[in-house]
Scaffold this active site. Structure first.
Site: not given
Length: 673
Positions: A304, A308, A437, A573, A662
């Site tokens: 994360e 980010r 994913d 998404e 992502t």
């Protein structure tokens, strides 16, 4: 008397030589007349008069001279020919002299000015005005090449390209012979076994072209204005009630902390730059400069914080050219490196960025596969910018290790991997949802980022998509929607996370980069399904998870929602994939679907005092049960993709120049050296 007198009177005596001439030598019938025939007979007569020794010496001299002549011609012929050709080439490529006009300007065109009419360059797609609704851009041919640069770079080398066309044609012909095919994809063979990191020698600077792409605000339309208004409303809530903290709690007008590093602010930096919100951006920059400190005794999640914070800082550096963001990126990147100090080199999930220690979760020694394989874009880019290859080396080792592991099912990977053994765990469960994913997403995007040279990544991606088709793809009833389910120990489940809606966009991106055309067909089918996950719900917002009906039942829709799955977290998404689909097809329906979603966000999740909130019940339009939390990705991803979806300017984050991580932070595609 007579004879004596006669003798006395006769003249003195004379001697004569008598010569008898043959008839053909008589005067007037072939006598000496200096003719060639006469000279030949004369020379032959002289030759015959020579002795045999003299004749032998003369013949030897002539033979010797003849041999020397042949040898001299053979040795001097090629240099003379090369000199002649070079002379001709020099005449063709002679530099232009000021004031001298070329006889044939079409052969050697003069460079155009920077502000030349773009119509002179048919190979460049028009940037303004926007594309008409019916315009469709098909997938390009797969080839390893640098991303398309600014027009001024094209014009600067126009002349040299005109001269070098024959050589380039020869090179292209050789390249065509070297390509190979893998399951319908054209793949350029890797010319080197060394990873790109081996070529890192010095820090990279952001390209001036990259910085110029976003310097001037692009023309915006009404729908984009609506996105800007939504962002400002969300930003107002964050600024008023959660400034410098991780996430806004809009209903209670407070904040929540995860890492204590201003996640929402950092996640939103490049969104503000893209939306042209300069005042808000400058205010956020000041906070980064004065208040963002990573020397804290705090545990952060490697995945994360990478996607980010590190991704957000790198992206903002490239868009703005401001070195402040690169320095902050170096700092956090170095502090995350202890995560890779494991027996298997598979990183731990958590890092204490103040103490420099790392550890797995308290309840297991496993990391999730998605988390350890979805940090590569960011660390690779950090190596490229800093010249320090340790970042890329660490994440490349992870990908190479996963590439060799057993336990895959036709390219599909399990959800967990052990940091001690380096082996997959919880075998037999396969999904494209949570915990797996972005592994598939980053296979393709790393390949694109690195210039389409790392064929192991592409091979793993192509095998995985074939595995999806074979094991996870089904159709629902009654509308026959194509969806991606899950496989658990051989049993198929018609369960699909909203997270899986990244897949249509990823498939479309692969098709745009030259992969097999049936990927685009599958993308078109799946984005229809993702839209129906919104359209078939009472609020027009998708739940976190849906289950599809495999058998037609009267009064039942394709989508079924369980009580535990009906929350909406403002996820990006579907909007992300709508953006890719519109960018690559020009089909306006994708913009219309996105507009519906934005209106429903405004209707059911907007908080009057500022901010948006996730909700607990998408099936209750009267009371959607707000959760009092605005995730950082709503500003970092959802609204960013909304704005890009509604834009008709393909150079607003050109997908031939940038690849999104992502968390929707664009990073540059590497230009081959």
């Amino acid at each position: 008397m007579y004879s004596a007198a006669a003798a006395a009177a006769s003249p003195p005596r004379r001697d004569f030589i008598s010569v008898t001439l043959s008839p053909e030598e008589a005067v007037g019938t072939g006598g000496y007349n200096n003719s060639k025939a006469w000279r030949r007979r004369s020379c032959w007569r002289k030759w015959k008069q020579l002795s045999r020794l003299q004749r032998s010496v003369i013949l030897f001299l002539f033979a010797f001279l003849a041999v020397c002549g042949v040898i001299s011609y053979a040795s001097m012929g090629e240099p003379w020919k090369s000199l002649t050709n070079k002379s001709l080439d020099d005449q063709r490529t002679e530099p232009e002299v000021p004031g001298l006009k070329l006889a044939n300007p079409a052969v050697l065109p003069a460079p155009q000015k920077v502000d030349a009419n773009h119509g002179d360059y048919p190979e460049l797609p028009p940037q303004k005005p926007p594309k008409p609704p019916h315009f469709r851009r098909g997938p390009s041919n797969l080839q390893i090449k640098a991303p398309r640069r600014d027009v001024r770079l094209k014009t600067r080398h126009n002349t040299s390209r005109a001269v070098e066309e024959p050589d380039q044609a020869d090179k292209e012909e050789k390249t065509e012979k070297s390509v190979i095919s893998w399951r319908g994809a054209v793949i350029e063979p890797d010319q080197s076994t060394e990873p790109p990191s081996s070529k890192i020698k010095e820090p990279e600077k952001p390209s001036s072209v990259e910085a110029e792409d976003q310097k001037e605000p692009v023309p915006i339309n009404e729908r984009q204005m609506a996105v800007i208004e939504a962002f400002r409303h969300a930003w107002k809530g964050y600024k008023d009630f959660a400034w410098g903290h991780d996430e806004l709690k809009p209903l209670s007008k407070s904040y929540s902390e995860w890492f204590g590093l201003g996640l929402t602010l950092i996640d939103a930096l490049d969104t503000m730059w893209i939306l042209g919100l300069k005042e808000e951006f400058e205010e956020a920059r000041k906070w980064v400069a004065n208040n963002l400190v990573f020397d804290k005794n705090v545990d952060v999640n490697l995945f994360e914080s990478t996607i980010r914070i590190l991704g957000g800082l790198l992206s903002t550096y490239h868009l703005s050219g401001d070195s402040l963001f690169l320095e902050k990126a170096k700092d956090i990147g170095n502090r995350l490196m202890p995560a890779f100090k494991t027996p298997s080199k598979i990183p731990y999930s958590d890092v204490n960025i103040g103490r420099g220690t790392a550890h797995p979760p308290r309840w297991t020694s496993d990391s999730t596969v998605a988390e350890v394989t979805s940090i590569q874009l960011e660390f690779r880019e950090l190596s490229r910018l800093t010249g320090d290859e340790k970042f890329q080396k660490a994440v490349d080792e992870v990908m190479k290790h996963v590439h060799t592991l057993s336990g895959k099912n036709d390219g599909l990977v399990p959800m967990f991997i052990n940091t001690n053994s380096g082996q997959f765990t919880h075998l037999g469960v396969y999904t494209l949802g949570a915990r797996a994913d972005s592994y598939y997403e980053y296979l393709l995007k790393q390949w694109i980022q690195g210039g389409k040279k790392e064929n192991e990544l592409l091979e793993d991606y192509m095998r995985a998509i074939e595995g999806v088709k074979k094991h996870l793809l089904q159709r629902s009833q009654p509308k026959k929607l194509t969806f991606v389910g899950e496989l658990a120990h051989g049993h198929f489940s018609a369960k699909m996370d909203h997270l899986v809606c990244f897949l249509p966009g990823t498939l479309a991106l692969g098709a745009h980069n030259g992969l097999t055309a049936d990927h685009m067909k599958l993308a078109e089918a799946l984005i229809e399904t993702c839209y129906q996950m919104y359209a078939q719900v009472e609020t027009g917002l998708s739940p976190e998870i849906v289950h599809f009906n495999l058998h037609a039942q009267k009064g039942h829709k394709d989508v079924e929602i369980k009580p535990a799955d009906r929350h909406n977290l403002l996820r990006p998404e579907t909007v992300e994939s709508l953006f890719y689909m519109y960018r690559f097809t020009g089909d306006k329906k994708y913009q219309d679907w996105g507009w519906e979603i934005l209106q429903n966000f405004n209707k059911y999740t907007r908080v009057p005092t500022g901010g948006y909130t996730s909700i607990n019940n998408v099936q209750n339009p009267i009371n959607p049960e707000p959760r009092d939390k605005m995730e950082s990705f709503f500003l970092g991803e959802t609204l960013k993709y909304m704005f890009l979806l509604f834009s008709d300017d393909i150079d607003l984050i050109n997908l031939d120049k940038y690849v999104f991580n992502t968390e929707a932070h664009p990073l540059p595609i590497w230009v081959p050296a």
